[in-house]
Every structure is written in C-alpha cells, then in structure tokens.
Write an enzyme that holds these catalytic residues in place. Structure first.
Site, PDB file in Angstrom:
ATOM      1  N   GLU A 154      57.217  33.151  39.680  1.00 32.81           N
ATOM      2  CA  GLU A 154      57.773  34.401  39.160  1.00 32.81           C
ATOM      3  C   GLU A 154      57.149  35.589  39.902  1.00 32.81           C
ATOM      4  OE1 GLU A 154      60.373  34.754  37.048  1.00 32.81           O
ATOM      5  OE2 GLU A 154      59.993  36.650  38.055  1.00 32.81           O
ATOM      6  N   LYS A 209      53.406  32.147  46.315  1.00 32.52           N
ATOM      7  CA  LYS A 209      53.146  32.975  45.141  1.00 32.52           C
ATOM      8  C   LYS A 209      51.722  33.535  45.178  1.00 32.52           C
ATOM      9  CE  LYS A 209      52.813  34.846  41.274  1.00 32.52           C
ATOM     10  NZ  LYS A 209      53.521  35.913  40.633  1.00 32.52           N
ATOM     11  N   CYS A 265      46.817  39.054  37.001  1.00 35.40           N
ATOM     12  CA  CYS A 265      47.223  38.204  38.125  1.00 35.40           C
ATOM     13  C   CYS A 265      46.363  38.352  39.384  1.00 35.40           C
ATOM     14  CB  CYS A 265      48.663  38.501  38.487  1.00 35.40           C
ATOM     15  SG  CYS A 265      49.759  38.374  37.073  1.00 35.40           S
TER      16      CYS A 265
HETATM   17  C1  UGA Z   1      51.697  41.584  40.028  1.00 37.62           C
HETATM   18  C2  UGA Z   1      52.683  41.552  41.205  1.00 37.62           C
HETATM   19  O1  UGA Z   1      53.033  42.880  41.588  1.00 37.62           O
HETATM   20  C3  UGA Z   1      53.939  40.787  40.837  1.00 37.62           C
HETATM   21  O2  UGA Z   1      54.791  40.685  41.980  1.00 37.62           O
HETATM   22  C4  UGA Z   1      53.544  39.387  40.368  1.00 37.62           C
HETATM   23  O3  UGA Z   1      54.686  38.642  39.976  1.00 37.62           O
HETATM   24  C5  UGA Z   1      52.607  39.526  39.174  1.00 37.62           C
HETATM   25  O4  UGA Z   1      51.439  40.239  39.577  1.00 37.62           O
HETATM   26  C6  UGA Z   1      52.246  38.131  38.704  1.00 37.62           C
HETATM   27  O5  UGA Z   1      51.621  37.386  39.454  1.00 37.62           O
HETATM   28  O6  UGA Z   1      52.672  37.752  37.615  1.00 37.62           O
HETATM   29  P1  UGA Z   1      51.438  43.063  37.801  1.00 37.62           P
HETATM   30  O7  UGA Z   1      50.065  42.478  37.752  1.00 37.62           O
HETATM   31  O8  UGA Z   1      52.271  43.033  36.586  1.00 37.62           O
HETATM   32  O9  UGA Z   1      52.294  42.342  38.962  1.00 37.62           O
HETATM   33  O10 UGA Z   1      51.314  44.604  38.202  1.00 37.62           O
HETATM   34  P2  UGA Z   1      51.364  45.454  39.558  1.00 37.62           P
HETATM   35  O11 UGA Z   1      52.455  46.429  39.463  1.00 37.62           O
HETATM   36  O12 UGA Z   1      51.330  44.614  40.766  1.00 37.62           O
HETATM   37  O13 UGA Z   1      49.998  46.273  39.460  1.00 37.62           O
HETATM   38  C7  UGA Z   1      48.721  45.637  39.595  1.00 37.62           C
HETATM   39  C8  UGA Z   1      47.610  46.662  39.646  1.00 37.62           C
HETATM   40  O14 UGA Z   1      47.623  47.348  40.880  1.00 37.62           O
HETATM   41  C9  UGA Z   1      47.699  47.748  38.574  1.00 37.62           C
HETATM   42  O15 UGA Z   1      46.413  47.963  38.033  1.00 37.62           O
HETATM   43  C10 UGA Z   1      48.202  48.952  39.337  1.00 37.62           C
HETATM   44  O16 UGA Z   1      47.834  50.161  38.761  1.00 37.62           O
HETATM   45  C11 UGA Z   1      47.554  48.751  40.683  1.00 37.62           C
HETATM   46  N1  UGA Z   1      48.245  49.432  41.784  1.00 37.62           N
HETATM   47  C12 UGA Z   1      49.498  49.084  42.139  1.00 37.62           C
HETATM   48  C13 UGA Z   1      47.581  50.434  42.477  1.00 37.62           C
HETATM   49  O17 UGA Z   1      46.420  50.773  42.182  1.00 37.62           O
HETATM   50  N2  UGA Z   1      48.223  51.055  43.509  1.00 37.62           N
HETATM   51  C14 UGA Z   1      49.484  50.718  43.880  1.00 37.62           C
HETATM   52  O18 UGA Z   1      50.009  51.335  44.851  1.00 37.62           O
HETATM   53  C15 UGA Z   1      50.139  49.716  43.176  1.00 37.62           C
END
Ligand code: UGA
Length: 456
Positions: A154, A209, A265
C-alpha cells in the site's frame, strides 16, 4: 478495503479483526466515532457499509468463504530478541497466515498488504503449504485447500488516504501465479487505468515498498540537513528547495524542511532495511540507510536545544506552547511524531508545556510521552510538566515561546497581534513547518525563528 468496496459494488468485502471493540466502533452509527480519522473516509463507509462492506469478528467463516484474503496487520519494530530495534515483528502476519491456513477452503489468493521485509512470502507460503498437505481433521471429505501468495503493498499516506487510493500513482502486484495476479489486477481495473498497474515478481514488490519509503524519508533528511546549513549561512531553505526541486529530475514534492519525519512507517521501514542489509552481509548498505534515521533524530534534538538556547539557556519553570502534536496535518496519528521527542526534551529541561492539537486526545499524548498531564491550576507554572488544552489562546497565555510542530491549516491563520497580548515579553515563535506569516509575527513584537531560515 472500504475504497475497494466503494469502487467494486459487485464484490463483497468483509473486514475481520479479533478486537470486538474495534469492530463495533467500525459498525457504529456515529460516523464521527470511527477508529481512524481520515478525511472523506466517513462518506465512503456511509456509502458502502451494509451494502457490500462488512465489519465482523467472525474470522473463521469469513476466511472460509473468501476467494481472496488481504493480510493487513501491523508489523512493528521488534523490541527484544534477535534484530531488536530494527527488524519487523512478524508475529501478527504469521498468526494470520496460520488462521488462513486453518480455515480456508478451495483455492484462496492470499495478498500481503502489510509492509513486510523482503522474502516474507516464503514464510507465508510455507505455513500455507503445510495445511495444503494435511487434511482437515474435522472434515475428512473436504479437498485440501490450495493457495497463491501475492504482494500488493500500500502506498497511501495518512491524511490523504482516500484520494491516494482513488487516484494512485501506481498499483504494484508481485506474484508467481499469473492467474492470481490477474484476478487482483481485475479488481483494481474497476477504477485504476490498467497501464499503471505494475506486475513484478514477489521479491521486487516486497522490496519496492520498503525502498520507496526509504527514498521518501531520505529526501526529508536531505532537506533537513540543508536546513541547518541554511540557518548557518544565511541561505533560505524555501528558496533552496524551490531551486533544487525545479530540476525535473529531482522534482518539487517532499522537500519541505521540518522537525523531522514521523509516522508509523518511515523509521520502522528504514530500520528494517538496515537490518535486512546487514542480514544479507551488506553492512555498508545498512550504514548508508541508518544515516537517514540518525539525521532525523538529530533534527528533532537540534530544534529542542535551539529553543533552550534562545530562551537564555534555560526553560526551567517557563511555559512553552506546542501547537500540533500529530506527526503531520489531517491525521490524529501521533506515532513517532517529532512532537514527542521535542516535548520530552523540553520537559526534561524543566519546562511546563501546554499542548494543543485539533484532533489529538490528551490520553494519546499521555501515552506517547509516557507520563500523565498535570492537573494543577492551568495558569500556574509547574516545572517539567505538560497539559493538553482545547484552544490556542489557552495554550499561549503566559507562554515564553510557541513551537509550531504540525502544519494544521488553523495555525497558518493565527492572529498574532491578539495572541501576543497574553504572552510574556520577550517571547518567541518557533516555526518548524515554515507556515507562519512572518510579517504578522514581527509586527506583534514577537521574536521569530523558522526552520531553514533561522532567526528573523
Ligand atoms: C508514508 C508514505 O508517504 C506513503 O507513501 C506510504 O504508503 C506510507 O508511509 C506507509 O508506508 O504506509 P505517511 O507516513 O502516512 O506515508 O506520511 P507522509 O506524508 O509520508 O509523511 C511522513 C512524515 O514526513 C511526516 O511527519 C511529514 O510531516 C514529514 N514530511 C513530509 C516532511 O517533513 N517534509 C515533507 O516534505 C514531506
């Protein structure tokens, strides 16, 4: 599963869990009480529940009647034993495989949906095939069940889950049995263009993944390392990330500097990748990916220490407001949230922390911090304690500093002229997400620090 049910009305989807409380929450009439907060999920559940989506604790009968079973359990980092701190704990996956092996009838396609270490399918297949060669002790006339194992990881992100599922960049299906692969592809083809359904071997799918998450997390650690360089040199992270990101080979997404990545994750998956690399005799590869996590931990510590430094080297007895405790906006998930380590570090320094978050409950914060809130007079300052409050005004009243740790929309539009009236002087705004209007903060007479820009 709710989106599959929504897009495929001809398919019956049953979600089963051992936890009765959780299943009854999913069956609750009050759609605001669903166990997971995810924008748009309540509408999907509303459309599908009782039509072709069911939530149940009848595991045995559901598996027996299923043509396809998605294993979607958690795979947390092991806390003890072999691989502690790095390897994924597969006990729930194994338990599921055993249940499927016990109860399945006929040919059943077993789909790995959880994020798993590469080659987990071997273990699942072994458990399933043990049953394929053993007759059902309760029903001697029954044919042995047969199984095909697929990997279908996913890629949705929390907060945008429904959109990510409805319009995915790609769907990945790994498997050895072409008929099983096509059966699953056919489900997705109800709404996903066939050219973005990628078919690979099992191991490529499992490894893709883990490494997709590692690459995403690596971008964040890279940009956060540059944020520190910007603060030291006068370069501006917003300008630098735009300049980097407009190279189409790099791309603009996922280059926002911040307090470090959180969520259930990235850290877990990278540590698992480190473990696997070492396991396969590739310590240099393991070390390379370990640095992504190390830099992330460093960024969180760096921010907490910087707050202390700016407040004349001590926060003992001072009131600090944390705005945002979720690991990112639009979710109530606090797992691995940067707010946890930053708050703990400041509590350790003797600060009194008030915490506000639009979706996170006080009990979640207590769980995450491992200590209970203070119930003293909310305005009086106690050392090394914390309290969850229900408004930003309450959080910042009497505060020496405000730390913005989650990029919730409501924090972008705060009225700093009003808020600053109740804060101490001098006081600070630490914007770790780069979302606050600097001119407003400055004209309210507050000191301002922003990640990747430093003090303004
Ligand atoms: C992440 C991946 O983006 C998904 O593609 C993957 O499916 C998912 O893990 C999983 O393995 O289930 P998620 O953990 O829900 O998704 O959230 P993200 O949007 O990736 O954010 C992760 C962290 O990175 C957050 O703390 C966010 O604030 C931070 N982040 C994200 C940043 O600090 N800067 C950015 O530019 C983007």
């Amino acid at each position: 599963m709710a989106v599959i049910a929504d897009r495929c009305p001809q398919i019956d989807v049953t979600v089963v869990d051992l936890n009765e409380e959780r299943i009854s929450a999913w069956n609750s009439d009050d759609l605001k009480q669903l166990p997971v907060y995810e924008p748009g999920l309540d509408q999907v559940i509303n459309r599908t529940r009782g039509r072709n989506l069911y939530f149940s604790t009848s595991i045995e009968t559901s598996i027996k009647s299923a043509d396809m079973v998605f294993i979607s359990v958690n795979t947390p980092t092991k806390l003890k034993g072999l691989g502690a701190g790095q390897a994924s704990d597969l006990k729930w996956v194994e338990a599921c495989a055993r249940q499927v092996a016990n109860y399945a009838s006929g040919h059943t396609i077993v789909v790995e949906k959880s994020t798993l270490p590469v080659r987990t399918a071997v273990a699942i297949k072994t458990i399933l095939s043990a049953r394929s060669t053993q007759p059902d002790p309760l029903n001697a006339n029954e044919d042995y069940p047969t199984f095909s194992v697929l990997s279908n990881p996913e890629f949705l992100a929390e907060g945008t889950a429904i959109k990510d599922l409805e319009e995915p960049d790609r769907v990945l299906i790994g498997g050895e049995d072409p008929l099983a692969v096509e059966a699953l592809a056919l489900i997705y083809e109800n709404w996903v263009p066939s050219e973005i359904i990628l078919r690979t071997n099992l191991w490529s799918s499992e490894l893709s993944k883990l490494t997709a998450n590692a690459f995403l997390a690596q971008r964040i650690s890279s940009i956060n390392s540059v944020s520190a360089l910007c603060e030291a040199t006068g370069a501006d992270i917003a300008e630098v990330s735009l300049a980097i990101g407009t190279d189409s080979r790099i791309g603009t997404k996922f280059l926002n500097a911040g307090p470090g990545f959180g969520g259930s994750c990235f850290k877990k998956d990278i540590l698992n990748l480190v473990y696997l690399s070492n396991y396969f005799g590739l310590p240099e590869v393991g070390y390379y990916w370990q640095q992504v996590v190390t830099l992330n931990d460093w960024q969180q510590k760096r921010i907490a220490q910087l707050v202390v430094k700016k407040l004349f080297g001590t926060v003992s007895g001072k009131k600090l407001a944390i705005l945002g405790f979720a690991f990112k906006a639009n979710t109530n998930d606090t797992r691995e949230a940067p707010a946890i380590s930053i708050a703990l570090e400041l509590i350790e320094e003797g600060a009194f922390i008030t915490i506000h978050d639009p979706k996170v409950e006080s009990s979640q914060v207590a769980n995450a911090l491992g200590c209970e809130p203070t119930f003293n007079n909310k305005i009086s300052i106690s050392e090394g304690e914390w309290l969850m409050v229900s408004s930003v005004e309450e959080a910042v009243t009497g505060a020496d500093a405000v730390l913005i740790l989650t990029e919730w929309d409501e924090y972008k539009k705060l009225n700093w002229a009003n808020l600053s009236r109740n804060m101490r002087t001098p006081s600070w705004v630490f914007d770790t997400r780069g979302i606050v209007d600097i001119t407003q903060v400055k004209s309210a007479g507050l000191n301002f620090w922003r990640v990747g820009q430093g003090e303004d």
